[in-house]
Design an enzyme around this catalytic site. Structure first.
Site, PDB file in Angstrom:
ATOM      1  N   ALA A 173       0.854  -1.194   0.000  1.00 28.64           N
ATOM      2  CA  ALA A 173       0.000   0.000   0.000  1.00 28.64           C
ATOM      3  C   ALA A 173       0.888   1.242   0.000  1.00 28.64           C
ATOM      4  O   ALA A 173       2.032   1.191   0.454  1.00 28.64           O
ATOM      5  CB  ALA A 173      -0.873  -0.019   1.239  1.00 28.64           C
TER       6      ALA A 173
ATOM      7  N   GLY B 281       0.836  -5.132   1.164  1.00 29.02           N
ATOM      8  CA  GLY B 281      -0.275  -5.253   0.217  1.00 29.02           C
ATOM      9  C   GLY B 281       0.158  -5.867  -1.109  1.00 29.02           C
ATOM     10  O   GLY B 281      -0.665  -6.458  -1.816  1.00 29.02           O
TER      11      GLY B 281
ATOM     12  N   GLU C 200      -0.122  -9.426  -0.527  1.00 31.57           N
ATOM     13  CA  GLU C 200      -1.556  -9.741  -0.395  1.00 31.57           C
ATOM     14  C   GLU C 200      -2.223  -9.811  -1.766  1.00 31.57           C
ATOM     15  O   GLU C 200      -3.077 -10.650  -2.018  1.00 31.57           O
ATOM     16  CB  GLU C 200      -2.242  -8.701   0.496  1.00 31.57           C
ATOM     17  CG  GLU C 200      -1.784  -8.820   1.958  1.00 31.57           C
ATOM     18  CD  GLU C 200      -2.361  -7.736   2.830  1.00 31.57           C
ATOM     19  OE1 GLU C 200      -1.994  -6.569   2.627  1.00 31.57           O
ATOM     20  OE2 GLU C 200      -3.183  -8.050   3.706  1.00 31.57           O
TER      21      GLU C 200
ATOM     22  N   GLU D 236       3.768  -5.323   7.314  1.00 34.36           N
ATOM     23  CA  GLU D 236       2.944  -4.260   7.915  1.00 34.36           C
ATOM     24  C   GLU D 236       3.264  -4.000   9.378  1.00 34.36           C
ATOM     25  O   GLU D 236       3.203  -2.868   9.852  1.00 34.36           O
ATOM     26  CB  GLU D 236       1.458  -4.606   7.769  1.00 34.36           C
ATOM     27  CG  GLU D 236       0.905  -4.464   6.356  1.00 34.36           C
ATOM     28  CD  GLU D 236       1.086  -5.714   5.504  1.00 34.36           C
ATOM     29  OE1 GLU D 236       1.902  -6.586   5.871  1.00 34.36           O
ATOM     30  OE2 GLU D 236       0.428  -5.814   4.465  1.00 34.36           O
TER      31      GLU D 236
HETATM   32  C1  LIG Z   1     -10.510   5.086  10.571  1.00 37.32           C
HETATM   33  C2  LIG Z   1     -10.080   3.724  10.370  1.00 37.32           C
HETATM   34  C3  LIG Z   1      -9.756   3.314   8.988  1.00 37.32           C
HETATM   35  C4  LIG Z   1      -9.082   2.046   9.030  1.00 37.32           C
HETATM   36  C5  LIG Z   1      -8.858   1.287   7.824  1.00 37.32           C
HETATM   37  C6  LIG Z   1      -7.982   1.906   6.790  1.00 37.32           C
HETATM   38  C7  LIG Z   1      -7.565   0.861   5.858  1.00 37.32           C
HETATM   39  C8  LIG Z   1      -6.616   1.378   4.807  1.00 37.32           C
HETATM   40  C9  LIG Z   1      -6.337   0.335   3.789  1.00 37.32           C
HETATM   41  C10 LIG Z   1      -5.286  -0.583   4.248  1.00 37.32           C
HETATM   42  C11 LIG Z   1      -5.163  -1.828   3.435  1.00 37.32           C
HETATM   43  C12 LIG Z   1      -3.988  -2.554   3.933  1.00 37.32           C
HETATM   44  C13 LIG Z   1      -2.946  -2.820   2.924  1.00 37.32           C
HETATM   45  C14 LIG Z   1      -1.687  -3.415   3.448  1.00 37.32           C
HETATM   46  O1  LIG Z   1      -1.937  -4.508   4.278  1.00 37.32           O
HETATM   47  C15 LIG Z   1      -0.859  -2.378   4.135  1.00 37.32           C
HETATM   48  C16 LIG Z   1       0.488  -2.195   3.489  1.00 37.32           C
HETATM   49  O2  LIG Z   1       0.787  -2.689   2.451  1.00 37.32           O
HETATM   50  S1  LIG Z   1       1.578  -1.207   4.319  1.00 37.32           S
HETATM   51  C17 LIG Z   1       2.989  -1.170   3.255  1.00 37.32           C
HETATM   52  C18 LIG Z   1       3.809  -2.405   3.344  1.00 37.32           C
HETATM   53  N1  LIG Z   1       5.004  -2.267   2.555  1.00 37.32           N
HETATM   54  C19 LIG Z   1       6.219  -2.222   3.074  1.00 37.32           C
HETATM   55  O3  LIG Z   1       6.416  -2.347   4.245  1.00 37.32           O
HETATM   56  C20 LIG Z   1       7.347  -2.027   2.112  1.00 37.32           C
HETATM   57  C21 LIG Z   1       8.040  -0.745   2.393  1.00 37.32           C
HETATM   58  N2  LIG Z   1       9.124  -0.495   1.437  1.00 37.32           N
HETATM   59  C22 LIG Z   1      10.289  -1.133   1.494  1.00 37.32           C
HETATM   60  O4  LIG Z   1      10.547  -1.988   2.300  1.00 37.32           O
HETATM   61  C23 LIG Z   1      11.328  -0.706   0.503  1.00 37.32           C
HETATM   62  O5  LIG Z   1      11.031   0.598   0.098  1.00 37.32           O
HETATM   63  C24 LIG Z   1      11.432  -1.613  -0.737  1.00 37.32           C
HETATM   64  C25 LIG Z   1      10.093  -1.822  -1.383  1.00 37.32           C
HETATM   65  C26 LIG Z   1      12.041  -2.954  -0.340  1.00 37.32           C
HETATM   66  C27 LIG Z   1      12.377  -0.955  -1.762  1.00 37.32           C
HETATM   67  O6  LIG Z   1      13.619  -0.689  -1.140  1.00 37.32           O
HETATM   68  P1  LIG Z   1      14.709   0.233  -1.837  1.00 37.32           P
HETATM   69  O7  LIG Z   1      14.888  -0.174  -3.219  1.00 37.32           O
HETATM   70  O8  LIG Z   1      15.895   0.235  -0.935  1.00 37.32           O
HETATM   71  O9  LIG Z   1      14.087   1.690  -1.909  1.00 37.32           O
HETATM   72  P2  LIG Z   1      13.674   2.676  -0.719  1.00 37.32           P
HETATM   73  O10 LIG Z   1      13.297   1.933   0.474  1.00 37.32           O
HETATM   74  O11 LIG Z   1      14.706   3.725  -0.597  1.00 37.32           O
HETATM   75  O12 LIG Z   1      12.331   3.304  -1.300  1.00 37.32           O
HETATM   76  C28 LIG Z   1      12.363   4.134  -2.445  1.00 37.32           C
HETATM   77  C29 LIG Z   1      11.348   5.221  -2.242  1.00 37.32           C
HETATM   78  O13 LIG Z   1      10.043   4.621  -2.247  1.00 37.32           O
HETATM   79  C30 LIG Z   1       9.359   4.986  -1.060  1.00 37.32           C
HETATM   80  N3  LIG Z   1       8.485   3.864  -0.682  1.00 37.32           N
HETATM   81  C31 LIG Z   1       8.862   2.592  -0.491  1.00 37.32           C
HETATM   82  N4  LIG Z   1       7.804   1.834  -0.187  1.00 37.32           N
HETATM   83  C32 LIG Z   1       6.749   2.651  -0.191  1.00 37.32           C
HETATM   84  C33 LIG Z   1       5.366   2.456   0.055  1.00 37.32           C
HETATM   85  N5  LIG Z   1       4.856   1.258   0.347  1.00 37.32           N
HETATM   86  N6  LIG Z   1       4.555   3.532  -0.025  1.00 37.32           N
HETATM   87  C34 LIG Z   1       5.038   4.743  -0.332  1.00 37.32           C
HETATM   88  N7  LIG Z   1       6.345   4.996  -0.577  1.00 37.32           N
HETATM   89  C35 LIG Z   1       7.186   3.953  -0.510  1.00 37.32           C
HETATM   90  C36 LIG Z   1      10.442   5.245  -0.057  1.00 37.32           C
HETATM   91  O14 LIG Z   1       9.965   6.060   0.974  1.00 37.32           O
HETATM   92  C37 LIG Z   1      11.502   5.917  -0.905  1.00 37.32           C
HETATM   93  O15 LIG Z   1      11.142   7.251  -1.108  1.00 37.32           O
HETATM   94  P3  LIG Z   1      11.813   8.419  -0.234  1.00 37.32           P
HETATM   95  O16 LIG Z   1      11.326   8.253   1.164  1.00 37.32           O
HETATM   96  O17 LIG Z   1      13.284   8.206  -0.325  1.00 37.32           O
HETATM   97  O18 LIG Z   1      11.292   9.646  -0.868  1.00 37.32           O
END
Ligand SMILES: CCCCCCCCCCCCC[C@H](O)CC(=O)SCCNC(=O)CCNC(=O)[C@H](O)C(C)(C)COP(=O)(O)OP(=O)(O)OC[C@H]1O[C@@H](n2cnc3c(N)ncnc32)[C@H](O)[C@@H]1OP(=O)(O)O
Length: 719
Positions: A61, A100, A103, A123
């Site tokens: 997400a 996500g 997922e 997450e």
């Molecule tokens: C009122 C009540 C309401 C309640 C309900 C609301 C529900 C909302 C809906 C939810 C549905 C759930 C969905 C899901 O279960 C939740 C998720 O998916 S949470 C996200 C999980 N993902 C992660 O944990 C992965 C995170 N990212 C990483 O680990 C790494 O970035 C990577 C993918 C392995 C890549 O690594 P690298 O190549 O080293 O690159 P960087 O880490 O430097 O990242 C580059 C750049 O991208 C930005 N970024 C990375 N991931 C995300 C992301 N998921 N979303 C947005 N941005 C992301 C990262 O910040 C870097 O940018 P910078 O910060 O440098 O500008």
């Protein structure tokens, strides 16, 4: 944001296009929904492949959306529509499939992964749980124990492990999208009845209650107050005990609680802060994107004590050639054995060969003549370090970067001992250096941007989280630690016990309280520093003046323990008692308690009742106040730098986001008010006097933490 094409005549290929990580933003989700509709309605399409552009499947997400009003199609129905499709859908996983992203893949009927891909339900590391069906599908696919392990830790698994666990159906060394297309062709027209994970029964061990009780206990112990891992266990329990639809409802309920929690905000702040510290800047205006690092092929470490050994191992594990120098015979022989052992153990853990041939040992400092970078790690003594830097300056080839691993001494003074002060920076590692993730890169006024860029890049290569900071006594981490330690001692004088203080800090989330930590690292370390600073006066004089040094309140408690030879774990006695020297389990020590009582009597102090709230406020707000001073002095460029240093180097609980983030959550006005209160009560403690920057931030309406950098710039320009 999701492209649809038809390949191999009958395969609909949906490519996520949301750089850099194909996060599932509102636009991306809409793109997928549209592309899936198109694929399902196109009679020429018999099967579908979903992949991500630029070699990454999906980073989950879009975390940036979480603090906003989320629009666009929700994930859960989108994934259900994919799973319900009557045409087979294959996920082609390259790079990462996290959160996500995984997922989404679990909603597909088949998964093909590249051998280098990593997968995980991450997450929990962001204070959340997998809320797009992950907590319900994964246990149904791989069983409850394995799913609990993955979901409560958020750990990344390799494609090979994913295959073994049954998360993916095929692993390939070739192009994963091409292989997935072949796979999709082979399964076109086949029944999908057995491929929809949500319809699987959840394979459960016979004694579910006992299993969950045991897991919950372990998770609570390791969570240090974090709530997401506990919610993850509860959600998986729902998968094990309820029908899928009810399990999904439970997943959503638990997610709603986490989603708006301060802990999720803190953890997501840490995620972005960790990346932000890589975009460093110096007061001169030099920056990460305009300063070119030099490549380092060969490095040297001078001094093979505990720190030097760890640094040498970390460098060798990075693949660099290392010259390890120790001039003292006994230490030299011991270090060689220890370093090899450390590398062998590390290699065994990772299933690789130990990089033993990367290190050459020498007792002669002349051996560093041809290296590109030296890290000095000799004893923390300025005169000794001065001598080493003078020698290095004449021995090393032109252009060699000279780094010091000092934890507090003046980097600029060391630079002044060399011919090229612009090549000198601090590289402050944390013990054990081959394990701890933090590196403070310390620039002096004369350090060149290239030297800083090179140290930052080397740190990154070594797998460290590197933070660039300015030069001052103790830099960022140790400078802030001083008022924290000082308050802990004052609390003991006033009536607290080590158990009370440590208990409050551990309940807050620190792995170890301040006194246990002090016993672990050795009380003699600080004693030596205080002696050097002229603060130690042997003997126990009585009366209030005995507790004043250099015009400010001082507690000699630590010095008195050291005079008794109580250096902590290594001597079996410190703030606690240990079964024998070197033992690690702290026990209540009646001696210490009588000693404190005697001390108070001798100094005319009447012990009072101190509660946990006071412990936290005094220790933490004193530390935070110093953090504001550091920002005011420009030693750290922003609050993120300080927070990352504390989370990675000082075991500050990540779910509280670091000290500066914590201050913003408590409210700057409240922090200011409490500091004013304690300063009034203890006017001889300068660390409690609220810093100007804090006052000014409060006066300007307490901006949120992400606006502080801007606010500080503005305040500076007004001066
Ligand atoms: C009122 C009540 C309401 C309640 C309900 C609301 C529900 C909302 C809906 C939810 C549905 C759930 C969905 C899901 O279960 C939740 C998720 O998916 S949470 C996200 C999980 N993902 C992660 O944990 C992965 C995170 N990212 C990483 O680990 C790494 O970035 C990577 C993918 C392995 C890549 O690594 P690298 O190549 O080293 O690159 P960087 O880490 O430097 O990242 C580059 C750049 O991208 C930005 N970024 C990375 N991931 C995300 C992301 N998921 N979303 C947005 N941005 C992301 C990262 O910040 C870097 O940018 P910078 O910060 O440098 O500008």
């Amino acid at each position: 944001m999701a492209q649809f094409t038809r390949v191999s005549r009958s395969v609909g290929l949906i490519t996520l296009q949301n750089p850099p990580v194909n996060a599932l933003s509102a636009v991306a989700r809409q793109g997928i929904v549209d592309a899936v509709k198109r694929a399902l309605s196109d009679p020429k399409v018999k099967s579908v492949v979903i992949c991500g552009q630029n070699g990454i499947f999906c980073g989950g997400a879009d975390i940036k959306e979480f603090g906003t009003n989320i629009t666009g199609p929700p994930l859960v129905p989108m994934i259900h529509a994919i799973e319900a499709s009557n045409k087979p859908v294959v996920a082609a996983i390259e790079g990462s499939a996290f959160g996500g992203g995984l997922e989404l893949a679990l909603g597909c009927h088949y998964r093909v992964a590249h051998s280098k891909a990593k997968l995980g339900l991450t997450e929990v590391t962001l204070g959340l749980l997998p809320a797009a069906g992950g907590t319900q599908r994964l246990p149904r696919l791989i069983g409850v124990p394995a799913a609990l392990n993955l979901i409560t830790t958020g750990r990344h698994v390799t494609a090979a492990e994913a295959l073994q666990l049954g998360i993916v159906d095929q692993v390939t060394d070739h192009n994963a999208v091409d292989e997935a297309v072949k796979f999709a062709l082979s399964v076109a027209g086949k029944s999908l009845d057995a491929r929809r994970i949500s319809t699987y029964p959840c394979p459960c061990p016979s004694d579910v209650d006992a299993l969950f009780e045991e897991v919950m206990q372990k998770v609570r112990q390791s969570a240090r107050g974090a709530i997401a891992p506990i919610a993850c266990v509860q959600a998986v329990r729902a998968a094990a005990t309820l029908p899928y639809s009810q399990g999904m409802e439970r997943e959503q309920e638990l997610m709603a609680t986490l989603f708006t929690s301060g802990q999720a905000r803190a953890l997501q702040y840490c995620f972005f802060a960790q990346r932000a510290v890589g975009r460093w800047s110096m007061p001169s205006g030099a920056r990460w994107d305009t300063s070119k690092p030099r490549s380092i092929h060969k490095a040297a470490v001078i001094g093979l004590g505990t720190m030097g050994r760890g640094i040498a191992v970390a460098l060798a594990q990075t693949g660099l050639s290392v010259v390890a120098v120790e001039t003292q015979e006994k230490q030299f022989m011991e270090a060689k054995k220890m370093v090899s052992g450390m590398m062998e153990r590390g290699a065994k853990r990772h299933g690789t060969a130990p990089p033993l041939d990367k290190i050459t040992y020498s007792q002669n400092i002349q051996a560093v003549a041809d290296v590109d970078l030296v890290i000095e790690a000799v004893f923390e003594d300025m005169a000794l370090k001065e001598k080493v830097f003078q020698q290095l300056s004449t021995i090393c080839k032109q252009g060699t970067f000279l780094c010091t691993n000092t934890s507090a001494l003046d980097v600029d003074h060391l630079a002044s001992q060399t011919r090229n002060p612009e090549l000198v920076v601090g590289m402050h590692f944390f013990a054990p250096a081959h394990v701890m993730k933090l590196l403070e890169v310390v620039y002096g006024p004369r350090s060149s941007p290239q030297a800083v860029a090179t140290a930052m890049q080397l740190g990154k290569k070594m797998g460290k989280v590197s933070v660039a900071v300015g030069n001052c006594r103790g830099f960022v981490g140790n400078r802030m630690l001083k008022p924290y330690l000082e308050q802990a001692l004052f609390l003991l004088e006033e009536g607290a016990t080590p158990e009370l203080v440590d208990g409050a800090l551990e309940e807050f989330g620190f792995a170890l309280g301040v006194f246990k930590m002090s016993d672990l690292s050795g009380l003699d370390v600080g004693w030596k520093v205080r002696k050097g600073d002229g603060l130690v006066e042997p003997g126990l004089a009585s009366g209030p003046s005995a507790r004043i040094r250099q015009g400010r309140r001082y507690s000699p408690l630590g010095d008195l323990l050291c005079e008794q030879g109580r250096f902590g774990q290594k001597t079996g006695q410190g703030w606690y008692r240990y079964d024998k020297p070197g033992s690690r389990v702290p026990r209540y020590d009646p001696w210490l308690h009588s000693f404190l009582e005697e001390y108070r009597t001798q100094h005319g102090i009447v012990a009072r009742r101190i509660d946990q709230q006071e412990v936290l406020e005094r220790c933490l707000y004193a530390l935070i106040n110093e953090g504001f001073r550091i920002l005011e002095d420009g030693i750290a460029a922003g609050p993120e730098d300080i927070d990352i240093i504390y989370v990675f180097g000082y075991s500050w609980p990540r779910h509280r986001g670091g000290p500066m983030f914590y201050a913003s959550m408590v409210g700057l006005a409240k922090v200011l008010e409490r500091l004013e209160h304690y300063h009034q009560a203890h006017p001889d403690v300068p660390y409690m006097q609220p810093c100007n920057l804090l006052r000014r931030l409060v006066a300007s309406g307490s901006p949120p933490v992400h606006k502080w950098k801007e606010a500080i710039k503005k305040l500076r320009s007004q001066l």
